[in-house]
Design a protein around this motif. Structure first.
Motif, PDB file in Angstrom:
ATOM      1  N   LEU A  38       0.205   3.496  -7.794  1.00 51.94           N
ATOM      2  CA  LEU A  38      -0.625   2.482  -7.416  1.00 51.94           C
ATOM      3  C   LEU A  38      -1.610   2.357  -6.156  1.00 51.94           C
ATOM      4  CD1 LEU A  38      -0.574   0.176 -10.894  1.00 51.94           C
ATOM      5  CD2 LEU A  38      -2.076   2.139 -10.507  1.00 51.94           C
ATOM      6  N   PHE A  39      -0.306   2.160  -5.067  1.00 53.24           N
ATOM      7  CA  PHE A  39      -1.071   1.708  -3.807  1.00 53.24           C
ATOM      8  C   PHE A  39      -1.725   2.777  -3.170  1.00 53.24           C
ATOM      9  CE2 PHE A  39       1.105  -2.580  -5.070  1.00 53.24           C
ATOM     10  CZ  PHE A  39      -0.316  -3.643  -4.654  1.00 53.24           C
ATOM     11  N   ALA A  40      -0.889   3.448  -3.099  1.00 54.97           N
ATOM     12  CA  ALA A  40      -0.686   5.270  -2.691  1.00 54.97           C
ATOM     13  C   ALA A  40      -2.236   5.299  -3.052  1.00 54.97           C
ATOM     14  CB  ALA A  40      -0.060   6.093  -3.521  1.00 54.97           C
ATOM     15  N   GLN A  41      -2.858   5.282  -4.556  1.00 57.37           N
ATOM     16  CA  GLN A  41      -4.076   5.632  -5.194  1.00 57.37           C
ATOM     17  C   GLN A  41      -5.234   5.069  -4.173  1.00 57.37           C
ATOM     18  OE1 GLN A  41      -4.488   5.520  -8.650  1.00 57.37           O
ATOM     19  NE2 GLN A  41      -4.099   6.614  -9.133  1.00 57.37           N
ATOM     20  N   CYS A  42      -5.012   4.031  -4.100  1.00 58.45           N
ATOM     21  CA  CYS A  42      -5.861   3.043  -2.560  1.00 58.45           C
ATOM     22  C   CYS A  42      -5.863   2.953  -1.429  1.00 58.45           C
ATOM     23  CB  CYS A  42      -4.728   1.204  -2.976  1.00 58.45           C
ATOM     24  SG  CYS A  42      -5.779   0.399  -4.474  1.00 58.45           S
ATOM     25  N   ALA A  43      -4.357   3.463  -0.760  1.00 56.55           N
ATOM     26  CA  ALA A  43      -4.522   4.248   0.152  1.00 56.55           C
ATOM     27  C   ALA A  43      -5.684   5.626   0.364  1.00 56.55           C
ATOM     28  CB  ALA A  43      -3.666   4.339   0.539  1.00 56.55           C
ATOM     29  N   GLN A  44      -5.519   6.238  -0.928  1.00 52.65           N
ATOM     30  CA  GLN A  44      -6.228   7.470  -0.539  1.00 52.65           C
ATOM     31  C   GLN A  44      -8.194   7.142  -0.664  1.00 52.65           C
ATOM     32  OE1 GLN A  44      -4.705   9.512  -3.722  1.00 52.65           O
ATOM     33  NE2 GLN A  44      -2.927  10.201  -2.529  1.00 52.65           N
ATOM     34  N   GLY A  45      -8.422   5.579  -0.769  1.00 55.54           N
ATOM     35  CA  GLY A  45     -10.069   5.285  -1.517  1.00 55.54           C
ATOM     36  C   GLY A  45     -10.379   4.827  -2.446  1.00 55.54           C
TER      37      GLY A  45
END
Length: 88
Positions: A38-45
């Motif tokens: 989930l945090f990887a999705q946030c890191a991708q914007g």
């Protein structure tokens, strides 16, 4: 010779593990992997926006209805529900 076109970028699901490990994963390990994804999705914007309305806008919207609704929609704040980053 014509220039080559840029390939489109598509979201892909995380790679599946094909090798079976000797030990099964614990609930904590599975939860940590889920949180990291989930945090990887946030890191991708790719954020999950949540809109919150301010107290001043709510009070003005109720007292000065219907013109107060303009104040209500001006007094908003969007944040990501997962990581807490303020969105514009």
């Amino acid at each position: 010779m014509a220039p080559m076109a840029q390939p489109s970028v598509y979201m892909q699901p995380p790679p599946q593990q094909t090798a079976k490990s000797a030990e099964p994963k614990t609930a904590a390990q599975i939860g940590e992997e889920y949180r990291a994804a989930l945090f990887a999705q946030c890191a991708q914007g790719i954020h999950q926006p949540k809109t919150s309305y301010g107290l001043c806008g709510i009070i003005t919207g109720v007292i000065c209805f219907p013109i107060g609704l303009i104040c209500l929609f001006m007094d908003t704040e969007q944040k990501c529900d997962r990581c807490g980053v303020k969105l514009d």
